[in-house]
Motif scaffolding. Sequence first.
Motif, short mmCIF file in Angstrom:
data_model
loop_
_atom_site.label_atom_id
_atom_site.label_comp_id
_atom_site.label_asym_id
_atom_site.label_seq_id
_atom_site.Cartn_x
_atom_site.Cartn_y
_atom_site.Cartn_z
N SER A 30 13.82 74.91 14.89
CA SER A 30 12.55 75.14 14.18
C SER A 30 12.67 74.69 12.73
CB SER A 30 12.14 76.61 14.27
OG SER A 30 12.98 77.41 13.48
N GLY A 31 13.90 74.75 12.18
CA GLY A 31 14.11 74.24 10.83
C GLY A 31 13.89 72.73 10.78
N VAL A 32 14.39 72.04 11.81
CA VAL A 32 14.19 70.58 11.89
C VAL A 32 12.71 70.26 11.94
CG1 VAL A 32 14.64 68.52 13.28
CG2 VAL A 32 16.41 70.27 13.05
N LEU A 33 11.98 70.99 12.80
CA LEU A 33 10.54 70.73 12.93
C LEU A 33 9.81 71.04 11.62
CD1 LEU A 33 9.64 71.95 16.53
CD2 LEU A 33 9.85 69.61 15.68
N ALA A 34 10.21 72.13 10.95
CA ALA A 34 9.59 72.47 9.65
C ALA A 34 9.77 71.31 8.68
CB ALA A 34 10.21 73.75 9.09
N GLY A 35 10.95 70.68 8.71
CA GLY A 35 11.20 69.53 7.86
C GLY A 35 10.29 68.36 8.20
N VAL A 36 10.08 68.14 9.49
CA VAL A 36 9.21 67.05 9.93
C VAL A 36 7.77 67.30 9.46
CG1 VAL A 36 8.22 65.89 11.95
CG2 VAL A 36 10.67 66.47 11.90
N ALA A 87 2.08 75.82 10.08
CA ALA A 87 2.71 75.16 11.23
C ALA A 87 4.19 75.51 11.31
CB ALA A 87 2.54 73.64 11.11
N ALA A 88 4.88 75.54 10.16
CA ALA A 88 6.31 75.84 10.14
C ALA A 88 6.58 77.27 10.57
CB ALA A 88 6.88 75.58 8.75
N ILE A 89 5.76 78.21 10.08
CA ILE A 89 5.98 79.62 10.41
C ILE A 89 5.74 79.87 11.90
CG2 ILE A 89 5.07 81.96 10.09
CD1 ILE A 89 4.67 81.27 7.13
N VAL A 90 4.63 79.31 12.42
CA VAL A 90 4.31 79.51 13.83
C VAL A 90 5.42 78.94 14.72
CG1 VAL A 90 2.72 78.87 15.68
CG2 VAL A 90 1.82 79.64 13.49
N THR A 91 5.87 77.72 14.39
CA THR A 91 6.95 77.10 15.17
C THR A 91 8.23 77.95 15.10
OG1 THR A 91 6.06 74.97 14.52
CG2 THR A 91 8.20 74.96 15.58
N ILE A 94 7.83 81.15 17.21
CA ILE A 94 7.85 80.91 18.66
C ILE A 94 9.26 80.58 19.14
CG2 ILE A 94 7.08 79.35 20.50
CD1 ILE A 94 4.41 79.12 19.02
N LEU A 95 9.93 79.65 18.44
CA LEU A 95 11.26 79.23 18.90
C LEU A 95 12.29 80.35 18.75
CD1 LEU A 95 11.50 75.52 17.70
CD2 LEU A 95 10.98 76.41 19.96
N SER A 96 12.17 81.15 17.67
CA SER A 96 13.12 82.25 17.50
C SER A 96 12.91 83.33 18.55
CB SER A 96 13.01 82.85 16.10
OG SER A 96 13.43 81.91 15.14
N ILE A 97 11.65 83.61 18.89
CA ILE A 97 11.37 84.60 19.92
C ILE A 97 11.95 84.13 21.26
CG2 ILE A 97 9.52 85.60 21.32
CD1 ILE A 97 7.86 85.77 18.71
N ARG A 98 11.79 82.83 21.53
CA ARG A 98 12.33 82.29 22.79
C ARG A 98 13.84 82.40 22.82
NH1 ARG A 98 9.95 76.53 24.32
NH2 ARG A 98 12.18 76.18 24.35
N ILE A 199 15.67 69.39 7.62
CA ILE A 199 16.13 68.65 8.79
C ILE A 199 17.66 68.67 8.84
CG2 ILE A 199 16.26 66.35 9.83
CD1 ILE A 199 13.38 65.90 8.79
N ILE A 200 18.32 68.46 7.69
CA ILE A 200 19.79 68.46 7.67
C ILE A 200 20.35 69.82 8.07
CG2 ILE A 200 21.83 68.28 6.19
CD1 ILE A 200 20.32 66.17 4.55
N TYR A 201 19.90 70.88 7.35
CA TYR A 201 20.45 72.21 7.63
C TYR A 201 20.01 72.72 9.00
CZ TYR A 201 22.57 72.82 3.09
OH TYR A 201 23.37 72.69 2.00
N GLY A 202 18.77 72.41 9.38
CA GLY A 202 18.28 72.82 10.69
C GLY A 202 19.11 72.22 11.81
N SER A 203 19.43 70.92 11.69
CA SER A 203 20.20 70.31 12.78
C SER A 203 21.65 70.78 12.75
CB SER A 203 20.11 68.78 12.74
OG SER A 203 20.31 68.30 11.44
N MET A 204 22.19 71.07 11.53
CA MET A 204 23.53 71.65 11.47
C MET A 204 23.57 72.98 12.21
SD MET A 204 24.86 70.79 7.62
CE MET A 204 25.55 72.42 7.38
N MET A 205 22.56 73.82 11.96
CA MET A 205 22.52 75.12 12.62
C MET A 205 22.24 74.98 14.10
SD MET A 205 20.69 77.23 9.59
CE MET A 205 19.94 78.45 10.63
#
Lengths: 212, 96
Positions: A30-36, A87-91, A94-98, A199-205
């Motif tokens: 979701s961090g990657v998507l927030a970056g996008v 958009a970032a918060i909703v994503t 959702i992804l964290s709940i999943r 995007i960098i930190y999101g993909s690292m995590m």
Amino acid sequence: MESNKYLDDISEIKNMMSRSSRFISLSGFSGVLAGVYALIGAVFAYLRLQEFSLTDKVEYERRINSAPMETGLVLDLLIIAILVIIAAIVTGAILSIRKAKKSGEKIWNQASRRLLVNFCIPLFVGGIFSLVLIQYNISWLVASTTLVFYGLACINASKYTLGDVRYMGIAFVLIGLISTQFIGYGLYFWALGFGVFHIIYGSMMYFKYDRD
Amino acid sequence: MSIINNINKAFDHRIRLGIMSVLMVNDYADFKMLKEMLGATDGNLASHTKALEKSEYIKVEKQFIGRKPNTRYSATKLGKAEFKKHINALEKLIGK
């Protein structure tokens, strides 16, 4: 034989300590998507700014005595920013709940509550402070301010989730401070922080915790 | 020799280990939170908290939130110190 049991004990202790105090189901993807989203938002903001400066040159004379035209521009930029945030918060939610459901972690527990509260305090203060800057027409400092306060929010929240968030927060604070010395390039710094850093930190995590 | 002495029998159970671990990093935990964390039944958890309370490693406070009774637990100074000793002893034993 015995030492195996001790090893189990130690790992059980570590597991309980982190599970009871940290929300570890935070989704890296979701961090990657927030970056996008932030990069897309930055492109729209850039186009809108270009449009403004073009007409600005042509109609400067006519405008100089009229009501401040900037209000429309600031409002548009604000709307873009708010859409990106939503958009970032909703994503993220959702992804964290999943992810939490998959790993069996409770979504709404003491750890996730503390995470949310401690993330939101610096974030809301920064948001209000940015609006005040706009109110006084100091809008060239808004990009730096949002970067710094978002970084502080991450540092504050990192005690209650994956520790890596702390380093991302520090990175945000640093480029926020650096950007204060490059007035007029706020949007580029903003895109670098909210877009590229996420995007960098999101993909690292993602590679560290999400995949399996 | 002394390392073995530091292994505390009072913590020698998965549930008790869990209770102490949670209370080391949280100021308080209520019964429901401990139950969810440890995946224990009411009776099982109650007997282990009672044992830890008897050794004065944890403190129990009963209060009302609105009309609901709520029991919350916290680790005592003694409990934290003893649990730290226990962890150190475990780590040394693994290191060997």
